[in-house]
Design an enzyme around this catalytic site. Structure first.
Site, PDB file in Angstrom:
ATOM      1  N   CYS A  69      91.843  26.461  54.063  1.00  0.00           N
ATOM      2  CA  CYS A  69      91.150  26.378  52.769  1.00  0.00           C
ATOM      3  C   CYS A  69      89.719  25.883  52.846  1.00  0.00           C
ATOM      4  O   CYS A  69      88.843  26.389  52.139  1.00  0.00           O
ATOM      5  CB  CYS A  69      91.949  25.515  51.800  1.00  0.00           C
ATOM      6  SG  CYS A  69      92.010  23.751  52.210  1.00  0.00           S
ATOM      7  N   HIS A 107      93.208  19.991  49.638  1.00  0.00           N
ATOM      8  CA  HIS A 107      93.072  21.431  49.383  1.00  0.00           C
ATOM      9  C   HIS A 107      91.790  21.719  48.619  1.00  0.00           C
ATOM     10  O   HIS A 107      91.552  21.170  47.541  1.00  0.00           O
ATOM     11  CB  HIS A 107      94.259  21.985  48.610  1.00  0.00           C
ATOM     12  CG  HIS A 107      94.126  23.455  48.352  1.00  0.00           C
ATOM     13  ND1 HIS A 107      94.083  24.376  49.381  1.00  0.00           N
ATOM     14  CD2 HIS A 107      93.959  24.165  47.200  1.00  0.00           C
ATOM     15  CE1 HIS A 107      93.918  25.585  48.875  1.00  0.00           C
ATOM     16  NE2 HIS A 107      93.827  25.482  47.556  1.00  0.00           N
ATOM     17  N   ASP A 122      90.634  30.860  44.330  1.00  0.00           N
ATOM     18  CA  ASP A 122      91.179  30.192  45.515  1.00  0.00           C
ATOM     19  C   ASP A 122      91.632  31.246  46.514  1.00  0.00           C
ATOM     20  O   ASP A 122      92.655  31.899  46.322  1.00  0.00           O
ATOM     21  CB  ASP A 122      92.349  29.291  45.119  1.00  0.00           C
ATOM     22  CG  ASP A 122      92.891  28.480  46.284  1.00  0.00           C
ATOM     23  OD1 ASP A 122      92.416  28.657  47.419  1.00  0.00           O
ATOM     24  OD2 ASP A 122      93.800  27.654  46.053  1.00  0.00           O
TER      25      ASP A 122
END
Length: 281
Positions: A69, A107, A122
């Site tokens: 991420c 995250h 995302d």
């Protein structure tokens, strides 16, 4: 057009216009997920994951690797900003496995403000990541190319959930507080070095498919999903087969002088796990 946009558009095979609107955001989001795989190999090699402006681009775009991420959404944020989008990163706490205590912020996700609306984007949550932006609106079921999602607001926090076979599963929770580069560096370091981090104990890889499917690797176990159901599963017989699948099915670049890796390096990684090809799960 700036160099990063030229390189990025070549990487994801983008030849269309890139206006600052929701259609562009949706199209780029899906293209990214279907081209640049999620993977954690550098954690296992091990190699330090750098988050300066150039390193994620060099690895994911130029060297045709994947990442997790902090890298994925770091690259996507930079691309969107270069195009003129109003975008910034947020940090969330992963609750997918129902942890007994509130976990740290590990995250990275994106907040995009567009056409007087706020959107969550995302491209970096692995197999369950969004493949389209969703509106920052509470308790609204929103459909993406790879499933249904919703956001729930709990005080200052938001919780992202996905519909897993008619059951809503929480993925992570976040707020809208502005973060600093040092916050991403801290979360990245923890994710890569904390002994109990799941990134340190399994080889993980995922690439989404334009038709709604996805391909995943967990150690030696390869799975092809369609509409949320496994249509092909196989245990790869050896490291050479794993190395080939990474390139052929996930499009992973292995030849770059800095970010590539050999089959022998991969063999050392896989030998460290308490698993073997016949039992890879």
């Amino acid at each position: 057009m700036t160099p990063i946009l030229n390189h990025y558009f070549a990487r994801i095979n983008w030849s269309g216009a890139a206006a600052v609107n929701i259609d562009t955001l949706r199209a780029l989001h899906l293209k990214h997920n279907c081209t640049i795989p999620f993977e954690n190999l550098d954690v296992l090699l091990p190699r330090e994951i750098q988050l300066d402006n150039q390193s994620p681009e060099e690895k994911l775009v130029i060297a045709r690797r994947g990442g997790y991420c902090f890298e994925q959404n770091g690259v996507f944020e930079r691309v969107l900003r270069e195009l003129g989008f109003n975008v910034r990163s947020l940090l969330g706490r992963v609750v997918l496995s129902n942890p007994p205590a509130l976990p740290p912020r590990t995250h990275r996700l994106l907040l995009v403000e567009l056409e007087e609306e706020k959107w969550i984007a995302d491209v970096g949550f692995g197999g369950q990541t969004l493949t389209a932006p969703i509106r920052l609106v509470s308790d609204l079921v929103q459909t993406t190319p790879h499933g249904e999602y919703r956001l729930l607001q709990e005080g200052d926090d938001w919780v992202l959930q996905f519909n897993h076979h008619q059951h809503w599963q929480s993925m992570y929770r976040f707020d809208l507080c502005e973060q600093q580069q040092s916050d991403y560096v801290m979360g990245n370091f923890w994710s890569a070095h904390w002994p109990q981090s799941h990134f340190r104990h399994h080889l993980l890889m995922c690439r989404h498919l334009p038709d709604g499917g996805k391909l995943t690797l967990t150690n030696f176990h390869f799975t092809h999903y369609e509409n949320g159901h496994a249509v092909e599963q196989r245990n790869l017989p050896d490291v050479a087969s794993l190395y080939a699948v990474m390139q052929e099915q996930f499009g992973l670049g292995v030849d770059d002088a800095k970010h590539g890796f050999t089959v022998d390096e991969l063999a050392l990684v896989m030998a460290a796990f308490d698993t073997h090809p016949e039992a890879g799960k």
